[in-house]
Scaffold this motif. Structure first.
Motif, PDB file in Angstrom:
ATOM      1  N   LYS A  46      64.469  38.407 -28.941  1.00  0.00           N
ATOM      2  CA  LYS A  46      63.671  39.223 -30.701  1.00  0.00           C
ATOM      3  C   LYS A  46      64.099  38.242 -31.369  1.00  0.00           C
ATOM      4  O   LYS A  46      62.892  38.474 -32.187  1.00  0.00           O
ATOM      5  CB  LYS A  46      64.431  40.715 -30.494  1.00  0.00           C
ATOM      6  CG  LYS A  46      64.141  41.568 -29.697  1.00  0.00           C
ATOM      7  CD  LYS A  46      64.520  43.228 -29.387  1.00  0.00           C
ATOM      8  CE  LYS A  46      66.107  43.198 -30.207  1.00  0.00           C
ATOM      9  NZ  LYS A  46      66.915  42.536 -28.991  1.00  0.00           N
ATOM     10  N   THR A  47      64.999  37.918 -31.643  1.00  0.00           N
ATOM     11  CA  THR A  47      65.174  36.907 -32.924  1.00  0.00           C
ATOM     12  C   THR A  47      64.611  36.079 -32.775  1.00  0.00           C
ATOM     13  O   THR A  47      64.245  35.277 -34.004  1.00  0.00           O
ATOM     14  CB  THR A  47      66.978  37.684 -33.337  1.00  0.00           C
ATOM     15  OG1 THR A  47      67.477  38.098 -33.206  1.00  0.00           O
ATOM     16  CG2 THR A  47      67.891  35.962 -34.507  1.00  0.00           C
ATOM     17  N   THR A  48      65.109  35.028 -31.685  1.00  0.00           N
ATOM     18  CA  THR A  48      63.710  34.083 -31.723  1.00  0.00           C
ATOM     19  C   THR A  48      62.911  34.095 -32.423  1.00  0.00           C
ATOM     20  O   THR A  48      62.681  33.256 -32.892  1.00  0.00           O
ATOM     21  CB  THR A  48      64.897  33.812 -30.285  1.00  0.00           C
ATOM     22  OG1 THR A  48      65.392  33.217 -30.339  1.00  0.00           O
ATOM     23  CG2 THR A  48      64.008  32.204 -30.333  1.00  0.00           C
ATOM     24  N   ILE A  86      66.843  38.529 -41.151  1.00  0.00           N
ATOM     25  CA  ILE A  86      66.995  37.674 -39.404  1.00  0.00           C
ATOM     26  C   ILE A  86      68.582  37.737 -39.341  1.00  0.00           C
ATOM     27  O   ILE A  86      69.283  37.529 -39.918  1.00  0.00           O
ATOM     28  CB  ILE A  86      66.300  36.702 -39.611  1.00  0.00           C
ATOM     29  CG1 ILE A  86      65.121  36.176 -40.277  1.00  0.00           C
ATOM     30  CG2 ILE A  86      66.070  35.824 -38.477  1.00  0.00           C
ATOM     31  CD1 ILE A  86      63.793  36.691 -39.744  1.00  0.00           C
ATOM     32  N   GLU A  87      68.775  38.906 -38.082  1.00  0.00           N
ATOM     33  CA  GLU A  87      69.808  38.951 -37.735  1.00  0.00           C
ATOM     34  C   GLU A  87      70.636  39.792 -39.032  1.00  0.00           C
ATOM     35  O   GLU A  87      70.181  40.002 -39.860  1.00  0.00           O
ATOM     36  CB  GLU A  87      70.889  38.023 -36.862  1.00  0.00           C
ATOM     37  CG  GLU A  87      70.382  37.233 -35.786  1.00  0.00           C
ATOM     38  CD  GLU A  87      70.982  36.123 -35.301  1.00  0.00           C
ATOM     39  OE1 GLU A  87      71.473  35.431 -35.932  1.00  0.00           O
ATOM     40  OE2 GLU A  87      70.992  36.215 -33.979  1.00  0.00           O
ATOM     41  N   ASN A  88      71.958  39.051 -39.642  1.00  0.00           N
ATOM     42  CA  ASN A  88      73.080  39.632 -39.920  1.00  0.00           C
ATOM     43  C   ASN A  88      72.305  38.859 -41.418  1.00  0.00           C
ATOM     44  O   ASN A  88      72.447  38.144 -41.427  1.00  0.00           O
ATOM     45  CB  ASN A  88      74.914  39.885 -39.777  1.00  0.00           C
ATOM     46  CG  ASN A  88      74.871  40.052 -38.872  1.00  0.00           C
ATOM     47  OD1 ASN A  88      74.168  41.458 -38.736  1.00  0.00           O
ATOM     48  ND2 ASN A  88      75.949  39.588 -38.043  1.00  0.00           N
ATOM     49  N   LEU A 159      62.272  43.116 -40.169  1.00  0.00           N
ATOM     50  CA  LEU A 159      63.283  43.040 -40.158  1.00  0.00           C
ATOM     51  C   LEU A 159      64.297  43.274 -38.540  1.00  0.00           C
ATOM     52  O   LEU A 159      63.077  44.091 -37.717  1.00  0.00           O
ATOM     53  CB  LEU A 159      63.867  44.734 -40.021  1.00  0.00           C
ATOM     54  CG  LEU A 159      62.732  45.625 -41.425  1.00  0.00           C
ATOM     55  CD1 LEU A 159      62.995  46.220 -41.842  1.00  0.00           C
ATOM     56  CD2 LEU A 159      63.836  44.794 -42.786  1.00  0.00           C
ATOM     57  N   ASP A 160      64.793  42.494 -38.460  1.00  0.00           N
ATOM     58  CA  ASP A 160      65.784  42.218 -37.213  1.00  0.00           C
ATOM     59  C   ASP A 160      66.731  43.413 -36.994  1.00  0.00           C
ATOM     60  O   ASP A 160      68.164  43.569 -37.695  1.00  0.00           O
ATOM     61  CB  ASP A 160      65.871  40.772 -36.959  1.00  0.00           C
ATOM     62  CG  ASP A 160      66.428  39.943 -35.865  1.00  0.00           C
ATOM     63  OD1 ASP A 160      65.762  40.993 -34.753  1.00  0.00           O
ATOM     64  OD2 ASP A 160      67.048  38.960 -35.807  1.00  0.00           O
ATOM     65  N   GLU A 161      66.252  44.007 -35.975  1.00  0.00           N
ATOM     66  CA  GLU A 161      67.589  45.309 -35.762  1.00  0.00           C
ATOM     67  C   GLU A 161      68.073  45.539 -37.064  1.00  0.00           C
ATOM     68  O   GLU A 161      69.193  46.305 -37.572  1.00  0.00           O
ATOM     69  CB  GLU A 161      68.982  44.387 -35.026  1.00  0.00           C
ATOM     70  CG  GLU A 161      68.066  43.976 -33.462  1.00  0.00           C
ATOM     71  CD  GLU A 161      68.792  44.384 -32.286  1.00  0.00           C
ATOM     72  OE1 GLU A 161      69.271  45.080 -32.600  1.00  0.00           O
ATOM     73  OE2 GLU A 161      68.595  43.779 -31.544  1.00  0.00           O
ATOM     74  N   PRO A 162      67.569  46.274 -37.636  1.00  0.00           N
ATOM     75  CA  PRO A 162      67.654  46.939 -39.282  1.00  0.00           C
ATOM     76  C   PRO A 162      69.058  48.186 -39.061  1.00  0.00           C
ATOM     77  O   PRO A 162      68.849  48.600 -40.261  1.00  0.00           O
ATOM     78  CB  PRO A 162      66.632  47.180 -40.387  1.00  0.00           C
ATOM     79  CG  PRO A 162      65.353  47.492 -39.645  1.00  0.00           C
ATOM     80  CD  PRO A 162      65.966  46.726 -37.729  1.00  0.00           C
TER      81      PRO A 162
HETATM   82 MG   LIG Z   1      68.744  39.556 -32.161  1.00  0.00          MG
END
Ligand SMILES: [Mg+2]
Ligand SMILES: Nc1ncnc2c1ncn2[C@@H]1O[C@H](COP(=O)(O)OP(=O)(O)O)[C@@H](O)[C@H]1O
Lengths: 313, 262
Positions: A46-48, A86-88, A159-162
């Motif tokens: 996902k992050t990629t 993106i990520e944290n 939003l990446d894992e918000p």
């Molecule tokens: Mg991730």
């Protein structure tokens, strides 16, 4: 209506980190105003995917355009209507929350102080915004991350894992805010999560990604329909009923000893199983249809070769 | 670009180590002014006549580069390590603009640092042995007034500073880690200052003179303290300019193309 370009058009994107293929031939589109969920277990890619969408990394192959602008060839125009986490969302620890937001505000023309105040209030940080962010909790940093992403009223929010670090109330508020932004401002939103229930209530459509590949995508409804149907039978003799069902080529989804109930799945009509049970002298006191939950679909789709469904709560 | 440079400068000066470096510089400048005092007293020269030497020698080649390394050595790599680079790079601003704004900010801060050092030397030396007059003709330096000599010396030091920050930004772009980047910048400066004299001693090859490190003393051309013989000011400027262009071009190229994963 003229054909509006897609907010996101990811065409066959792949990415390898060295010899590891993190994302393999992923394609999807997000329409303006649509809330889209990218869901998959940890390490799914996902992050990629998100890094490629915003140009932080270049795809090994394939291309991404945002609102019709290619991210590599026309970076500034592609990123202009975009806000992202993106990520944290790491920010400058030696600055206050407000000073951090001011940094990002200065990178675009025309963002007023009033706009910063309004955003700070929206994410609920008004009383802590003048503190250095080293003093923020994880949840507060996540809120500040959301603030920097929506400061300029983007047309596309990534939003990446918000929900990481937010408490249940924060998660609820975030869902409402996303839905509100999408409905009132026509903002397209892409949310990633490893928790299906985090996103299923806000998303219009989702893509499920596992081990770098999209294993399914479509409107939320399409995941719960058109599959084999499940039925819940409440019977007098559970063990015999289970055996008989198996013999009749019904799949046992679950059984509940205390309620004497079993859930079975098949393309066959439930009446045929009922008939067999009654003939065998097993009393059936109730039959009900069970809607297949999205969670079941998700689990089934992400039950990968290595059985990695880690991260599902 | 103005907003970007403002951002970068504000990030440099908001960090505590900027003040630590400035305090250290104050102490070193005052101490060296006091050592110059004996020399100044013997020759009967004043602060106005001595301040131009603060742009050459060990100041230009070792002290300024080391202090600048501490302040800006991690200006790219540090943001990668801290993870702040990704929020910076997802704005509608091309990467080369961000890199250039970091370079310009690093240069401005370095110029301020050197001007502050000159001020410290002038005030400390002036208080100890008299301020003197900048309009006195500088006989040993070609006869123009000390005002002109001082301005020319510090003017050339600006070119030296631009090459210092260009080299350091390139190092910071290549390094993956902020602390390592600062260490590399400082280590390179120290190693050069140890090795170059040895190389000069054992070898007569001319290439050493074309290194940026040797030319960082360019201001010495004005104050008759340039260590290399046969060099004109124009020649030194050309060498530094070439290094500046090489470092900026490769720094931007690497920054533009690299994957930002953390
Ligand atoms: Mg991730
Ligand atoms: N910087 C990196 N270097 C090497 N491999 C990476 C890097 N980042 C992620 N990966 C690998 O790529 C795959 C996908 O990771 P990621 O996109 O972070 O997944 P997710 O966000 O869904 O958890 C994983 O196997 C992960 O180990």
């Amino acid at each position: 209506m003229s054909a509006e370009p897609a907010a996101i058009d990811a065409a066959n994107i792949s990415k390898s980190y060295g010899s590891r293929q993190a994302v393999i031939n992923v394609s999807f589109q997000v329409k303006p105003g649509e809330v889209f969920g990218l869901i998959g277990p940890n390490g799914a890619g996902k992050t990629t995917v998100l890094r490629m969408l915003v140009g932080l990394i270049r795809p090994t192959s394939g291309s991404v355009s945002l609102f019709g602008h290619d991210v590599r060839a026309d970076f500034e125009n592609a990123l202009r209507p975009v806000g992202a986490i993106i990520e944290n969302p790491e920010m400058y620890k030696f600055l206050t929350g407000r000073q951090n937001l001011a940094q990002y505000a200065r990178m675009r023309p025309g963002i007023t102080n009033a706009q910063i105040d309004e955003t700070v209030a929206l994410v609920g940080l008004a009383d802590r915004i003048n503190e250095k962010i080293t003093r923020y909790s994880l949840g507060m940093r996540q809120r500040l991350g959301i603030a920097q992403a929506i400061l300029h009223h983007p047309k596309l929010l990534l939003l990446d894992e918000p929900t990481n670090g937010l408490d249940p109330q924060g998660i609820q508020e975030l869902r409402q805010m996303i839905r509100h932004l999408a409905d009132s401002q026509g903002m397209a939103v892409l949310l990633s999560s490893h928790l299906l229930h985090d996103v299923q209530t806000v998303c219009d459509s989702i893509a499920i990604i596992n081990q770098g590949r999209t294993v399914a995508s479509g409107g939320i409804a399409s995941f719960t329909q058109g599959k084999a149907a499940s039925y819940r039978f409440v019977v007098a003799d559970l063990n015999r009923a289970v055996e008989l069902s198996k013999a009749q080529k019904w799949k046992i989804v679950s059984k509940d000893e205390t309620a004497n109930a079993l859930v079975v799945e098949s393309d066959q009509e439930p009446s045929s199983l009922n008939e067999s049970l009654v003939k065998a002298g097993i009393k059936v006191s109730r039959i009900e249809g069970v809607t297949r939950s999205l969670e079941d679909a998700f689990l089934e789709l992400t039950r990968g070769a290595n059985g990695s469904t880690g991260g599902l709560s | 670009m103005g907003g970007l440079v403002y951002n970068e400068i504000s990030k440099i000066v908001a960090q505590r180590r900027f003040f630590v470096v400035m305090a250290l510089l104050t102490v070193i400048a005052i101490l060296s002014a006091l050592t110059m005092r004996g020399f100044a007293g013997a020759l009967g020269v004043t602060a106005a006549q001595m301040v131009s030497t603060g742009a050459s020698g060990g100041f230009a080649q070792l002290l300024f580069p080391l202090l600048i390394a501490v302040i800006v050595g991690d200006i790219v790599a540090g943001e990668l390590t801290e993870g702040t680079l990704k929020l910076l790079l997802i704005r509608p601003v091309s990467r080369w603009k961000i890199w250039l704004s970091k370079l310009i900010a690093a240069f401005f801060v370095s110029v301020a640092l050197v001007c502050y050092s000159a001020l410290c030397i002038y005030v400390a030396l002036g208080a100890a042995s008299g301020f003197g007059s900048f309009s006195t003709p500088a006989l040993a330096e070609g006869g123009s007034s000390y005002a002109v000599v001082t301005l020319r010396a510090y003017g050339l030091e600006m070119i030296s500073l631009l090459s210092v920050v260009s080299v350091f930004l390139l190092i910071s772009t290549v390094a993956e880690n902020g602390v390592a980047a600062v260490g590399l910048c400082m280590g390179m400066t120290v190693i050069c200052s140890i090795c170059m004299p040895i190389l000069h001693f054992f070898s007569s090859t001319k290439w050493i003179e074309y290194t940026f490190f040797e030319q960082w003393q360019i201001a010495g051309q004005i104050t008759n303290s340039f260590p290399l013989t046969g060099w004109t000011i124009g020649g030194s400027i050309a060498v530094l300019a070439a290094w500046i262009v090489i470092c900026i071009a490769s720094g931007i190229a690497i920054f533009q193309w690299r994957d930002v994963k953390s």
